[in-house]
Scaffold this active site. Structure first.
Site, PDB file in Angstrom:
ATOM      1  CG  ASN A 128      38.389  31.455  34.437  1.00  0.00           C
ATOM      2  OD1 ASN A 128      38.325  31.165  33.095  1.00  0.00           O
ATOM      3  ND2 ASN A 128      38.560  32.336  34.991  1.00  0.00           N
ATOM      4  CB  ILE A 174      47.448  38.033  48.020  1.00  0.00           C
ATOM      5  CG1 ILE A 174      47.100  39.007  46.863  1.00  0.00           C
ATOM      6  CG2 ILE A 174      49.032  38.045  48.003  1.00  0.00           C
ATOM      7  CD1 ILE A 174      47.641  40.541  46.960  1.00  0.00           C
ATOM      8  CG  ASN A 181      46.165  33.277  39.679  1.00  0.00           C
ATOM      9  OD1 ASN A 181      45.167  32.947  40.059  1.00  0.00           O
ATOM     10  ND2 ASN A 181      46.712  34.304  39.390  1.00  0.00           N
ATOM     11  CG  HIS A 222      46.881  38.132  36.191  1.00  0.00           C
ATOM     12  ND1 HIS A 222      46.202  38.620  37.323  1.00  0.00           N
ATOM     13  CD2 HIS A 222      47.517  39.085  35.711  1.00  0.00           C
ATOM     14  CE1 HIS A 222      46.349  40.095  37.225  1.00  0.00           C
ATOM     15  NE2 HIS A 222      47.135  40.296  36.416  1.00  0.00           N
ATOM     16  CG  ASP A 224      48.945  38.286  39.433  1.00  0.00           C
ATOM     17  OD1 ASP A 224      48.411  37.332  39.504  1.00  0.00           O
ATOM     18  OD2 ASP A 224      48.410  39.449  39.735  1.00  0.00           O
ATOM     19  CD  GLU A 277      39.565  35.209  31.917  1.00  0.00           C
ATOM     20  OE1 GLU A 277      40.188  35.852  32.814  1.00  0.00           O
ATOM     21  OE2 GLU A 277      38.161  34.952  31.890  1.00  0.00           O
TER      22      GLU A 277
END
Length: 240
Positions: free
Chosen positions: A33, A120, A149, A151, A191, A220
């Site tokens: 990514n 986290i 973020n 996910h 999330d 993604e």
């Protein structure tokens, strides 16, 4: 008497005078990514944007090599939780988060992207980026630094770790009818931040998980760039 620049020359001159948007990226592993962001920076997909820091919580994350071998090379740093705690016996996980936030604040990004960041973050980390908490020895932020973020699940479907595996197995068992991926704003609840982009990914009964993952990753790589541009356009539109 000097001639006026041609439209093309004027465009180049105006482009050069635009202050680049500064992006920091957090990673933990392979960095595919991140590679999508590297490929897109300063192109029409992510205009006037430079990645100014790639930070990993794993020393040997391949994404660090992707950054250091980019053209031009991107500055990198790593700070791992367990070595930090071992070196600072009186420190806590929240202290570690503050040190990660310190590295980000010093880089002065306009936005932060978690691109496979397997850690986290705590409220103390988020408070630093919001400007609510000023770290000792650091200047107050001029404005909040947004953090997003990616996910590999739809909102509210499979929060937390191993979302791809959990989602794929649930689909094969008939427990869910669709799967996908999202980019969301980072909040304290894992999330659960506001989704910027959600996209369904085709999944087929009886296929191997690797086949689904291949399609998922391609999506993604698209939406992480799209969502990053959305956030940067909010905080620093091109030409500002």
């Amino acid at each position: 008497m000097e001639e006026d620049p041609s439209p093309a020359e004027a465009s180049v001159s105006a482009s050069a005078s635009v202050s680049p948007r500064r992006l920091a990226v957090l990673i933990s592993g392979e960095g595919t990514n991140l590679q999508a962001l590297i490929n897109a920076q300063n192109t029409p997909s992510l205009p006037h944007t430079h990645i100014i820091l790639v930070l990993s919580n794993r020393k040997h994350a391949r994404g660090l090599t992707r950054a250091s071998t980019a053209n031009p090379p991107i500055p990198t740093a790593h700070l791992a939780l367990q070595p930090f705690l071992k070196s600072h016996p009186t420190k806590t996980r929240e202290d570690y988060d503050e040190e990660v936030a310190r590295l980000l604040v010093r880089a002065k990004p306009d936005a932060v992207v978690c691109a496979g960041w397997m850690h986290i973050v705590s409220s103390r980390f988020l408070d630093v980026l919001k400007g609510v908490r000023v770290l000792e020895g650091e200047e107050p932020l001029e404005r909040e630094i947004p953090i997003i973020n990616i996910h590999p699940a739809l909102f509210g479907q499979f929060d937390g770790a191993h979302a791809v595996e959990r989602g794929f197995e649930a689909f094969q068992r008939g427990e869910v009818e669709e799967l996908g991926v999202m980019v969301h704003r980072v909040v304290r609840e894992v999330d659960r931040g506001e989704p910027l982009i959600e996209r369904r990914v085709e999944v087929r009964k009886g296929e191997e998980m690797g086949e689904y993952e291949e399609r998922l990753h391609k999506v993604e790589w698209e939406i992480i760039v799209e969502a990053t541009r959305m956030v940067l356009d909010e905080v620093k539109p091109v030409g500002s």
